[in-house]
Design a protein around this motif. Structure first.
Motif, mmCIF file in Angstrom:
data_model
loop_
_atom_site.group_PDB
_atom_site.id
_atom_site.type_symbol
_atom_site.label_atom_id
_atom_site.label_comp_id
_atom_site.label_asym_id
_atom_site.label_seq_id
_atom_site.Cartn_x
_atom_site.Cartn_y
_atom_site.Cartn_z
ATOM 1 N N UNK A 274 0.836 -1.393 0.109
ATOM 2 C CA UNK A 274 0.167 0.158 -0.218
ATOM 3 C C UNK A 274 1.019 1.086 -0.035
ATOM 4 N N UNK A 275 0.760 2.275 -0.962
ATOM 5 C CA UNK A 275 1.257 3.363 -0.872
ATOM 6 C C UNK A 275 0.258 4.545 -1.041
ATOM 7 N N UNK A 276 0.456 5.492 -0.116
ATOM 8 C CA UNK A 276 -0.422 6.620 -0.060
ATOM 9 C C UNK A 276 0.218 7.592 -0.867
ATOM 10 N N UNK A 277 -0.489 7.605 -2.113
ATOM 11 C CA UNK A 277 -0.215 8.526 -3.157
ATOM 12 C C UNK A 277 -0.160 10.326 -2.727
ATOM 13 N N UNK A 278 -1.198 10.287 -2.199
ATOM 14 C CA UNK A 278 -1.608 11.629 -1.324
ATOM 15 C C UNK A 278 -2.527 11.086 -0.038
ATOM 16 N N UNK A 279 -2.813 11.952 0.862
ATOM 17 C CA UNK A 279 -3.595 11.451 2.001
ATOM 18 C C UNK A 279 -4.856 10.996 1.613
ATOM 19 N N UNK A 280 -5.237 11.273 0.416
ATOM 20 C CA UNK A 280 -6.653 10.913 -0.043
ATOM 21 C C UNK A 280 -6.663 9.910 -0.832
ATOM 22 N N UNK A 284 -2.805 0.353 -3.702
ATOM 23 C CA UNK A 284 -2.835 -1.039 -3.557
ATOM 24 C C UNK A 284 -2.294 -1.921 -4.579
ATOM 25 N N UNK A 285 -1.111 -2.841 -4.567
ATOM 26 C CA UNK A 285 -0.725 -3.595 -5.449
ATOM 27 C C UNK A 285 -0.204 -4.924 -4.882
ATOM 28 N N UNK A 286 -0.284 -5.819 -6.016
ATOM 29 C CA UNK A 286 0.042 -7.025 -5.492
ATOM 30 C C UNK A 286 0.840 -7.777 -6.807
ATOM 31 N N UNK A 287 1.846 -8.586 -6.265
ATOM 32 C CA UNK A 287 2.889 -9.134 -7.386
ATOM 33 C C UNK A 287 2.896 -10.569 -7.139
ATOM 34 N N UNK A 288 2.179 -11.273 -7.916
ATOM 35 C CA UNK A 288 1.858 -12.961 -7.712
ATOM 36 C C UNK A 288 1.374 -13.162 -6.509
ATOM 37 N N UNK A 289 -0.037 -12.743 -6.620
ATOM 38 C CA UNK A 289 -0.605 -13.143 -5.297
ATOM 39 C C UNK A 289 -0.964 -14.456 -5.252
ATOM 40 N N UNK A 376 -2.999 -3.681 -9.572
ATOM 41 C CA UNK A 376 -2.929 -2.393 -9.062
ATOM 42 C C UNK A 376 -4.286 -1.873 -8.746
ATOM 43 N N UNK A 377 -4.334 -1.279 -7.581
ATOM 44 C CA UNK A 377 -5.848 -0.769 -7.235
ATOM 45 C C UNK A 377 -5.608 0.710 -6.373
ATOM 46 N N UNK A 378 -6.003 1.715 -7.261
ATOM 47 C CA UNK A 378 -5.926 2.956 -6.800
ATOM 48 C C UNK A 378 -7.264 3.603 -6.257
ATOM 49 N N UNK A 379 -7.462 3.972 -5.029
ATOM 50 C CA UNK A 379 -8.800 4.224 -4.504
ATOM 51 C C UNK A 379 -8.593 5.455 -3.546
ATOM 52 N N UNK A 380 -9.797 6.078 -3.326
ATOM 53 C CA UNK A 380 -9.566 7.055 -2.483
ATOM 54 C C UNK A 380 -10.818 8.333 -2.632
ATOM 55 N N UNK A 381 -10.937 9.276 -1.877
ATOM 56 C CA UNK A 381 -11.981 10.367 -1.824
ATOM 57 C C UNK A 381 -11.202 11.815 -1.595
ATOM 58 N N UNK A 382 -11.568 12.763 -2.322
ATOM 59 C CA UNK A 382 -11.070 14.089 -2.173
ATOM 60 C C UNK A 382 -12.012 14.804 -1.286
ATOM 61 N N UNK A 383 -11.440 15.914 -0.468
ATOM 62 C CA UNK A 383 -12.074 16.557 0.465
ATOM 63 C C UNK A 383 -13.306 17.193 -0.481
#
Length: 882
Positions: A274-280, A284-289, A376-383
């Motif tokens: 998991x990498x926080x691209x921003x706080x929002x 998430x990523x997975x290699x060979x799950x 790869x999974x990017x998710x979040x919500x802005x203010x």
């Protein structure tokens, strides 16, 4: 007449609800003031640290279950502190009978026993929240809350810290919640929404800090507020979870087969992160799950023309899945479209769709699933209220290894495939209006001509919206979607002739197969209007349209297209205890289907109720009636068939689930008019918890099916096609056994086992002659014993040449005895926060014969006489936070 009468009642109740208006109860918003602590408290559940004296107690909880807005039987108080990195919460749950506190020990997210929780709307968008639950036993629960509290996702597993204690005043919970696990804006001063809840297990009583009436249309927007947090900075979270897996398999050896020598082993590894691209936004990523610890799907023996829907169990896809959900139909369409979704994650990593054609002297080593190379999974919500979800995954070009006397070759059985899902949703006016969209794509690299029946590309998209007014009492919602698939001519012909639409039906004048097409498109939409409030009456009415060409099975799940649906439901709630009841719910609805030619296919009416008694027993019941209907799928591409009407009913009774021994029992029955079908199902369940750390459950189910029109096969005759059917007498028995031993919240042992037996005998073979005749028995011709002969040596049947002037025609004996056993034993040890060791033993057994006779003793003996396939697995992961 019954359907018309019920429809009038429903319309009348809607009018009553509409003109009754929506009285909005004004509720005072509570506020808690926290302060900064320069010294972090020790998380021990004891409150010995002096820093806790910096803030006042919050309290004055209000009961919400069983009574609304009444004083609770036991009081609850809390304190909140914060520093630069964490939020600290202390909850004191007073109890005048501390020896009766339920301390059932369970794994994370089992929510069993006395509990307290805090819900935090740190975005302060009044739509989403993060929930942290403490059980008196010390176990944890955590959920991501979306849709204004109408969706709670327990697959979210943040890293946080908890200790509990019990004394003569009750029990306490102390939490440390890292800010890195929350999402909030970059500002000097924060206001967050918060809510506290307490559940007293033995009383089935709930109380909350901020009172929210039962049945309110949403919860998060009604939370109280947390003030006083200043000068904290969003945390850039980076989490890595590398893991290694050792696998050992033992199975039956097959003489001469080089791939089935009785054993195999493998060592592999992978990385989740998991990498926080921003706080929002979180990547998430997975290699060979690897999903070796995931429980197997329940057994089944599917005789229908449609694919079975299985729920997702893999952690990679269940965490944060809600942002990707786009259900194109309305919620009451259970039989036809209830599970449909533009994104069905089980497509990713699916079983290979092709099996190579081989000679009798060749052996095949077939991949069990498609390997997920990465995701790869990017998710979040802005203010500003914009939710974003993007998922990208690539699965391998899976190849079967084929051996012929030592000479080996490979053949592609599932092409290299890219899956993409993009989802947006925007909240306006703190969730009063929500507008969203989705787009999906599947792209395959097909290098084996045998796979040309698959689409080379598939695209779907859609928009959805929901608007509330009158304090979110009334709503109007809808969606629209499209699909476009491409491929070779055979792929598009296969799509046109699939069970979702059957373009080849000879009596479907509005449909026809075009064998020259290399692309195929369709559209659909749903619109609904309803009332949702904390009042007694709620309702919804809706219309759904799906064009014949709508197709999203490459990355989604759907059964039917060529449908126009209209339905309405009305619900009546009594949420407060009365007489012998704690609550009561009654729901009635009707729905109707047409195809795109305008022909009415079916009409249904339905009545449901459920209630809990004051002794905490409960009862559920339902009754449905449907009129004469037209089936466009019974003949699987043949002409439509008029089916008689029928009715079904079910009743289930549940005992008090808080006792050491609890159970349920119930039955479901379905009867078709004119003896067109019979189905009986009996089920029960027993749960036993002899000690807090151990729970046992046993759930048998037994069903009997008598179907005079079970499809066998279709064959071409000299004059026409012959659709061969038979009467199917089927019996199915399954047992599900579970054992959960939780030594502490970090160390547990779980066992799951399910034997499954299904036997079906075919008799009274018949051919369809006049599928729309007035009388049911005039729609088919039953073969006499002189016209159909069973051949013992070949285990098949032969039809004499007098039938339709055709040559003697033979078909295999369709009788079956299918037996299967799945079991899974998992030892799970979270040896440090976020880091886990799994020890897994999985076993599978499958046996099949064709006598069709159900015998529990002999079937079980045959099943457990089969050599099992055992899998032993060790999985070690280590959580790193950077």
């Amino acid at each position: 007449m019954k359907a018309v009468f019920l429809k009038r009642i429903i319309i009348g109740l809607i009018l009553i609800a509409f003109f009754a208006g929506s009285y909005a109860q004004t509720i005072e918003k509570k506020i808690y003031q926290t302060v900064y602590t320069p010294m972090a408290p020790s998380i021990d559940g004891l409150m010995n640290d002096s820093c806790w004296s910096l803030v006042e107690w919050g309290g004055d909880f209000v009961q919400t279950q069983p009574y609304d807005n009444k004083p609770p039987s036991q009081q609850t108080s809390f304190k909140i502190l914060y520093d630069n990195n964490n939020l600290y919460v202390f909850i004191r749950a007073f109890d005048t009978e501390p020896d009766k506190i339920s301390r059932r020990i369970s794994r994370r997210d089992y929510f069993d026993g006395d509990m307290v929780e805090i819900n935090i709307d740190s975005y302060y968008d009044k739509q989403t929240a993060f929930s942290f639950t403490a059980l008196a036993s010390g176990a944890k629960g955590d959920e991501a809350v979306t849709q204004d509290g109408n969706n709670w996702d327990d697959s979210w597993n943040p890293v946080w810290y908890l200790k509990t204690s019990i004394d003569d005043k009750g029990w306490c919970a102390e939490m440390k919640i890292p800010f890195s696990q929350l999402r909030f804006g970059n500002k000097d001063e924060h206001v967050w929404g918060i809510q506290f809840m307490r559940h007293i297990f033995r009383l089935e009583e709930r109380s909350k800090w901020q009172f929210i009436p039962k049945g309110s249309p949403g919860q998060v927007h009604l939370f109280g507020e947390l003030h006083g947090i200043t000068n904290i900075k969003p945390k850039r979270q980076i989490e890595l979870l590398p893991y290694v897996v050792g696998r050992l398999e033992r199975f039956e050896e097959e003489e001469g087969n080089p791939f089935l020598d009785g054993k195999s082993s493998a060592l592999s590894g992978g990385l989740d992160g998991k990498i926080a691209i921003t706080n929002d936004f979180m990547l998430d990523f997975s290699i060979n799950p690897d999903f070796g610890q995931v429980e197997a799907d329940p057994s089944e023996f599917n005789l229908t023309a449609f694919e079975t829907y299985f729920s997702e169990r893999r952690p990679l896809f269940i965490e944060g899945k809600n942002i990707f959900q786009f259900q194109p139909s309305n919620t009451i369409v259970i039989g036809k479209m209830g599970t449909d979704n533009l994104f069905y994650s089980r497509r990713i990593g699916r079983n290979p769709q092709h099996y190579p054609v081989v000679s009798d002297s060749e052996y095949v080593d077939m991949p069990k699933t498609s390997t997920i190379l990465g995701a790869l999974k990017l998710s979040g919500k802005t203010k500003e209220g914009l939710s974003v979800g993007v998922l990208e995954s690539v699965t391998n070009n899976e190849k079967a290894l084929i051996d012929n006397a030592g000479n080996r070759r490979k053949e592609s059985v599932e092409p290299l495939t890219n899956y993409f899902v993009g989802r947006l949703q925007k909240d306006f006016d703190k969730g009063e209006t929500v507008l969203g969209g989705i787009i999906t794509s599947v792209n395959r690299v097909i290098d084996n001509p045998a796979l040309d029946y698959l689409h080379s590309a598939a695209y779907t998209g859609g928009i959805d919206f929901k608007h509330y007014w009158k304090e979110r009492t009334w709503y109007f919602a809808g969606n629209a979607e499209f699909s476009h698939v491409m491929g070779k001519e055979k792929a598009i012909v296969r799509t046109q002739e699939s069970s979702a639409r059957y373009y080849q039906r000879p009596d479907a004048d509005h449909l026809s197969v075009d064998s020259s097409l290399t692309s195929f498109s369709g559209y659909g939409g749903t619109f609904k209007f309803g009332r949702s409030s904390n009042k007694k009456i709620q309702f919804q009415t809706s219309v759904t349209v799906r064009s014949p060409g709508l197709e999203f099975n490459d990355i989604g799940y759907m059964k039917y297209s060529d449908i126009i649906h209209h339905g309405t439901w009305v619900a009546y709630y009594l949420r407060e205890p009365f007489s012998i009841f704690r609550n009561f719910y009654l729901n009635t609805n009707y729905w109707m289907y047409w195809d795109f030619s305008g022909e009415l296919l079916a009409a249904f009416t339905n009545l449901n109720f459920n209630s809990q008694f004051k002794n905490r027993w409960s009862i559920d019941g339902s009754f449905s009636r449907w009129s004469k209907s037209i089936s466009t799928s019974l003949l699987r591409g043949g002409p439509s068939f008029i089916m008689p009407g029928g009715e079904e009913a079910g009743l289930f009774v549940f005992t008090d689930q808080s006792k050491k021994i609890s159970m349920y029992t119930g039955a479901y029955f379905s009867f078709g008019d004119a003896n067109s079908s019979r189905y009986y199902e009996y089920s029960m369940g027993f749960d036993f918890r002899p000690i807090n750390a151990l729970s046992l459950s046993f759930k048998p189910t037994y069903s009997i099916q008598n179907d005079p029109l079970q499809y066998v096969e279709m064959t071409d005759t000299e004059n026409d096609k012959m659709y061969l059917f038979a009467q199917l007498d089927r019996k199915t028995l399954s047992f599900t056994f579970r054992l959960n031993l939780t030594l502490n919240p970090e160390l547990s042992l779980e066992y799951y086992g399910q034997p499954y037996i299904s036997a079906g005998e075919y008799k009274s073979f018949k051919k369809i002659t006049s599928p729309r005749a007035d009388e049911f028995t005039d729609r088919f011709y039953v073969f006499s014993n002189d016209e159909i002969v069973y051949n013992t040596d070949d285990n098949n049947y032969t039809l004499a040449e007098i039938i339709n002037n055709m040559d003697d025609y033979s078909f295999d004996n369709p009788d079956f005895n299918f037996r299967q056993f799945h079991s899974n034993l998992v030892i799970r040890w979270e040896y440090r926060p976020g880091s886990t060791l799994f020890l897994v033993w999985s076993q599978g057994r499958t046996s099949r014969t064709s006598d069709g006779l159900f015998s529990y003793g002999s079937d079980m003996s045959e099943l457990f006489g089969v050599t099992p396939h055992n899998v032993f697995l060790v999985k070690f992961s280590y959580w790193l936070s950077l």
